[in-house]
Design a protein around this motif. Structure first.
Motif, PDB file in Angstrom:
ATOM      1  N   HIS A 298       0.832  -1.207   0.000  1.00  0.00           N
ATOM      2  CA  HIS A 298       0.000   0.000   0.000  1.00  0.00           C
ATOM      3  C   HIS A 298       0.867   1.259   0.000  1.00  0.00           C
ATOM      4  O   HIS A 298       0.591   2.210  -0.752  1.00  0.00           O
ATOM      5  N   ALA A 299       1.906   1.270   0.799  1.00  0.00           N
ATOM      6  CA  ALA A 299       2.797   2.434   0.848  1.00  0.00           C
ATOM      7  C   ALA A 299       3.438   2.676  -0.520  1.00  0.00           C
ATOM      8  O   ALA A 299       3.596   3.825  -0.957  1.00  0.00           O
ATOM      9  N   SER A 300       3.786   1.601  -1.212  1.00  0.00           N
ATOM     10  CA  SER A 300       4.394   1.717  -2.534  1.00  0.00           C
ATOM     11  C   SER A 300       3.400   2.275  -3.550  1.00  0.00           C
ATOM     12  O   SER A 300       3.756   3.115  -4.386  1.00  0.00           O
ATOM     13  N   ILE A 312      -9.112   6.450   0.366  1.00  0.00           N
ATOM     14  CA  ILE A 312      -8.584   5.082   0.423  1.00  0.00           C
ATOM     15  C   ILE A 312      -7.543   4.968   1.533  1.00  0.00           C
ATOM     16  O   ILE A 312      -7.543   4.007   2.324  1.00  0.00           O
ATOM     17  N   ASP A 313      -6.650   5.940   1.622  1.00  0.00           N
ATOM     18  CA  ASP A 313      -5.630   5.917   2.673  1.00  0.00           C
ATOM     19  C   ASP A 313      -6.271   5.955   4.053  1.00  0.00           C
ATOM     20  O   ASP A 313      -5.815   5.272   4.986  1.00  0.00           O
ATOM     21  N   VAL A 329      -3.786  -5.232   5.160  1.00  0.00           N
ATOM     22  CA  VAL A 329      -4.751  -4.398   4.446  1.00  0.00           C
ATOM     23  C   VAL A 329      -4.019  -3.543   3.423  1.00  0.00           C
ATOM     24  O   VAL A 329      -2.904  -3.080   3.662  1.00  0.00           O
ATOM     25  N   ARG A 330      -4.673  -3.337   2.277  1.00  0.00           N
ATOM     26  CA  ARG A 330      -4.093  -2.508   1.215  1.00  0.00           C
ATOM     27  C   ARG A 330      -5.183  -2.120   0.235  1.00  0.00           C
ATOM     28  O   ARG A 330      -6.245  -2.753   0.195  1.00  0.00           O
ATOM     29  N   VAL A 340     -10.682  -1.461  -0.955  1.00  0.00           N
ATOM     30  CA  VAL A 340      -9.591  -1.892  -0.096  1.00  0.00           C
ATOM     31  C   VAL A 340      -9.825  -3.373   0.199  1.00  0.00           C
ATOM     32  O   VAL A 340     -10.972  -3.814   0.326  1.00  0.00           O
ATOM     33  N   VAL A 341      -8.755  -4.158   0.287  1.00  0.00           N
ATOM     34  CA  VAL A 341      -8.871  -5.558   0.661  1.00  0.00           C
ATOM     35  C   VAL A 341      -8.104  -5.792   1.959  1.00  0.00           C
ATOM     36  O   VAL A 341      -7.016  -5.241   2.150  1.00  0.00           O
ATOM     37  N   ALA A 342      -8.691  -6.577   2.843  1.00  0.00           N
ATOM     38  CA  ALA A 342      -8.026  -6.942   4.088  1.00  0.00           C
ATOM     39  C   ALA A 342      -8.139  -8.447   4.293  1.00  0.00           C
ATOM     40  O   ALA A 342      -9.155  -9.056   3.958  1.00  0.00           O
TER      41      ALA A 342
END
Length: 385
Positions: A298-300, A312-313, A329-330, A340-342
């Protein structure tokens, strides 16, 4: 699912005055990790989900294809196999026309069909309703006419139809997972070789998909821009595709790229490795490692590929606070909104949903939709009359 099958069967009898011979399904998908790697010949880790396209169909003796779309106010479409198949003014119909046209171009012999289509995949959320429709239609003609076509070729045909007939330059992931997923498993897909390796999803884990209800903007234009940036990076660095670079080689050579292109390439190169590592972690039930990899992904996407949005963030942060290191999660999908999927232990799902309901609207003014998903089989027959 039963209700949409019943609705489609009822509508089929209304329109065509007889029961459908077959009911075929093809699932949507969620990508657990591996974003924007597919068109770079890389690796992805999706699973099919319990949301599907359903097709009721009976073959005809002539070359006419009659289609009724339940979800578009029973809109009809009809075209002939005995004339060139051209685009319709109805966008939904072009996915069907494109699949049939490309089946014919591949040399498959078949006649017409009466078809009713419905589904429960939320549209516009990045859960692959279009790929599911493409696969479901090809699967339908395979079943009706006993076509000797593999599930891989059904996927390739759908991708080809979307690329060339519909006009979206998508990768192969969505169609491939819809065509040949295995229940209770994710699939590690090598998007170059099309090798699919089932990865068991631990029975104590749940997949939670959360629709941010942030309308996805810029997706097409930014998608094409990212794709061109990746192709430019691969060409500059002398490889066929970014999947051919490991992290160490990229770091030594990234100075050859401008700063933006370097960031885009860095995401793809590191995401490929994260995806391979995530498949191993999932197979071993190693949630701590999977959590870290999804967080890095997610960070990338946020910092290097720049495809997330504040809503989203925010949603990712709320879920991260609810599950801590016990789940990953991302963002999932093309970006700029959507879902978003977790992945988390089943016992954390209810509390996570409560946290979303409590905080997301307050922070964004939007109401999120949550879907607790199971990993399902790929396309096939549901019932035979």
């Amino acid at each position: 699912m039963t209700s949409i099958i019943s609705r489609a069967q009822h509508l089929f009898e209304q329109h065509f005055s007889a029961p459908a011979a077959f009911v075929v399904q093809a699932p949507g998908r969620v990508n657990l990790i591996g974003e924007h790697t597919d068109y770079n010949d890389g690796f992805v880790l999706p699973c099919a989900i319990n949301f599907k396209t359903v097709v009721c169909a009976t073959k005809r003796d002539d070359g006419l294809v009659n289609v009724v779309a339940c979800d578009y106010n029973q809109a009809p479409d009809a075209f002939s196999l005995d004339a060139p198949i051209k685009a319709s003014h109805q966008q939904w119909a072009n996915y069907i026309r494109g699949v049939v046209k490309h089946l014919k171009q591949r040399g498959y012999q078949f006649r017409g069909a009466d078809i009713v289509v419905t589904g429960d995949i939320p549209q516009g959320t990045g859960l692959s309703s279009s790929a599911s429709l493409e696969v479901a239609i090809a699967q339908t003609f395979k079943v009706l006419y006993q076509l000797d076509i593999s599930q891989t070729d059904i996927a390739l045909n759908g991708q080809e139809a979307e690329n060339q007939f519909v006009g979206c330059n998508c990768g192969i992931m969505d169609q491939l997972i819809s065509a040949q997923a295995l229940a209770n498993h994710a699939s590690l897909i090598d998007c170059r070789s099309l090798e699919v390796t089932p990865v068991p999803l631990p029975t104590t884990w749940s997949v939670l998909i959360v629709n941010s209800n942030k309308k996805r903007g810029l997706v097409d234009s930014e998608y094409n821009t990212r794709r061109m940036q990746c192709e430019k990076a691969a060409k500059t660095l002398g490889v066929l595709a970014l999947r051919d670079l490991d992290i160490a080689t990229f770091e030594v050579n990234q100075h050859k790229l401008d700063s933006v292109t370097a960031k885009r390439a860095k995401h793809v190169v590191t995401e490929n490795q994260r995806t391979l590592d995530a498949a191993i972690a999932m197979a071993n039930g190693d949630m701590l490692t999977l959590q870290a990899l999804m967080s890095q992904s997610h960070a990338s996407m946020r910092d290097d590929f720049e495809i997330t949005v504040p809503e989203i963030d925010t949603l990712v942060d709320i879920i991260k606070q609810a599950i801590g290191e016990l789940g990953g999660v991302r963002m999932t999908g093309g970006g700029f909104g959507g879902c978003v999927v977790a992945v988390m232990p089943k016992e954390l799902v209810a509390g996570t949903i409560k946290a979303i309901e409590k905080d997301y609207y307050t922070l964004t003014g939007l109401v999120a939709e949550t879907f607790v998903c199971t990993a399902e089989n790929g396309a096939g027959i549901l019932t035979v009359n």
